[in-house]
Scaffold this motif. Sequence first.
Motif: not given
Lengths: 528, 282
Positions: B41-47, B49-54, B78-86
Amino acid sequence: MEKKTLAVPFHEFENFTEGLTPGMAAMFKQSVADTIHDRSLIYEQKRDALAGMAAAALPYPPMSDEAAELLESGILCILGEGPAHFYPRYAAPDYARLLQNGSAFLELKPAGDLMEATASLLTAYKYFPCEALPVFIGRLDELLEPYIDSLPEDLARKVLRSFWLLVDRLNPSGFVHADLGPAESKAGRMLLEVDRELQTITNLTLRYDPQVTPRQFALQAVGNALEVTKPYFLNHPAMLKDWGEDYVIASCYNAMRLRGGIYTLVRLNLKRAAEYSGDDPERFLDETLPRIGKYWAEIIESRSRYIIEDARWFEDNFWVDEGYLQQDKFSAYAGVFALAEAANHFSQANGKAEARYGWDAGANALAARITDRVHEILEANPIPACAGTGGRACFHAQVGITSDLDTTPAVRVPSGQEPELYQHILTEAPTHRWIMGGVSTILEFDQTAAANPAAVLDIIDGAHHAGIRNLSIGSATSEFVRVTGYLVRRADLEAHQAEKALRHSSAALGAGVMENNPNHLHRITRKV
Amino acid sequence: METTFGMINHVLPRSFVDGPGNRAVVFVQGCNFHCLYCHNPFTINFCSDCGICVQACPQGALRMENGRVTWDRNRCVECDTCIKTCPSFSSPRVSRYTPQALWAELAPLQAFISGVSISGGEVSLQLPFITAFFEQVKWHSRLTTLIETNGYAGPQAYLPLLPVLDMAMVDLKAGDDQTHERLTGKPLAPVLETIQFLHAQGKLYAVQQVIAPGFTEDKDSMLQTAQLLAGIDPGIRLRLLRFRPHGTSGAAAEWPSPSDESMENLMDVARACGLTQVERSL
Ligand code: SF4
Ligand code: SF4
């Protein structure tokens, strides 16, 4: 007590120049008695062990103190050959000649059809002139193709099937080796089919050349490899460059000349040699290895000459008289192992323990330089007996024996520490460059490979292109495991390990026997 | 000519299941379907740049630079925290590549692979880039090129790609319009047109369908799919992919995987419709 059942007890290096002395007679008798009384061995194993003891009672052929010291220290080692090995370690008879001409000694007529051809071969294997084990049983597809149409196809298949079964049942060993390819043939295809069906332990190599081997045949072989861990995929074009046409693969993966053989295998423990030489890799390369090289050659020469001049093996030998073997095609192996530990030793000594072979470009480069240098020192130390390989010892990567602790077979990355597949291949490939006597990289694939053998062939092609000489392809779910260079059935290995756990004092026997009398492994486990 | 950039989620140097032989696979970012069972699912949308994952990244591998999120490959574990937070089904671990740069990354693998496959995400959203990249591949190597697409873009969209495309795998999410809409939110018709078109062009390597419970794991559904394909050409290769909850989000994470028996039964259904090349995943 530890050595109660050790098959070759007189491997004590302090005695090696004198052989069996009066002071050792009591121990000798005890060992003979122990062997006779050992209830874990069958008759043949006892007979072979006793013969080994008798031969081991002889002194070493003459050698310098320096050479003796290197043996004593374990930097060089002769595996289980015994001090005065009186026959070549391996031989590669020209069976085609026997099938064409018949044999006066064996009272065999020229083979007229497939049944006669396979019967003649089985007869010849029985009289194999070394190791009581036919470590080379021929380029079987080439040998049998002329006879394959002498019978209707279904009958031909039946004959091949029972031949292949007998090869295994009469010589149950992963060191019995047949070659196939590079061309496709009816006999080759059938042998692959029969091998897949019977799942015997007999070893196989496909001499693979993408320019010559049809893709369909190669894919059939990949399918087999994923199921039964054989054949090996040998880089035939690379071998041709070094050997020309008349080479074969015997035993685990050993290359030698057709009609030739290998007198002895003297191996160098690169780990010990590296440790002995200190912290400086340059010193190791420039001083230690060249110094060892001189005595390495001396030991090989002395052992080979013993076979030729003292045991007079080539005289009164029907294999030679009838032209199946030829002295000037023989050579001897200078084997190396524990390259990984040698490279890692210098990383560690220089405070970079994490720079490991397989993972670090510097360690990989050093490993390749070590094999380059070994090649150079072998070139620099002529051995006239090694006529089959230009009067130089033949460079070999030795897979070790199970009693080797803390050393990795041959030039491999330690099992379990392999990097990503391509990196693994690219790490080992440069070390294969000079090792024309035998070396291999083991690749294991998961279930997805079986549905896409073409993908495995892509990787084989890529690996050969990168310089890998020989690949063992297997699947994690196969019935067979390649222990070091030879195959073991998973079930046999488990039984063997279970037995070891029960009788751990005899673990050394199992270990030694596995390498030196490899057919015994299978029998030990099969009979229980 | 202006340079096209590709937004690449990641590159897999070795795959045995993305076309014939061993293949490198490029996963592009961005998709026009929202399949309920999406495995990436993390490949669906383009980013955006909201910065939340940062903030969320425990390794400090993400930073905002000039209003754009940047990713430090070497710090990432590669802990995937970012894509889980996005919040928007995207990933900050997306790289912008020129066609030349992407080829440069794959060139060292040449000897080990039969070809390059592009998967996603959805390749049809970046066709100009993919065309330019395949031109590089064809110019520099003997490798074959393959795309895995949902076919929704319709035949016209693929036209410019054809000269440098060897094979396509099209996902046929379902054989009837209703199920297709239910699963993907989009109509079936353009997908079928694409399948017919690519087949007519000799580029159709396979049609794939995920077998998911409640949608495609049933006989009638398979009948429709197989009849559609057999009507075009019984020789079309149909690959059935077993649904796996791994990687999915939302309700699909709770769905069971079809059994071997169920997969085999559906293959029999497909074969009974006349299809001669029916395969399935493990
Ligand atoms: S996966 Fe994402 S959150 Fe985890 S380290 Fe990498 S960038 Fe940071
Ligand atoms: S990846 Fe998602 S969370 Fe991170 S900046 Fe982009 S949109 Fe925001």
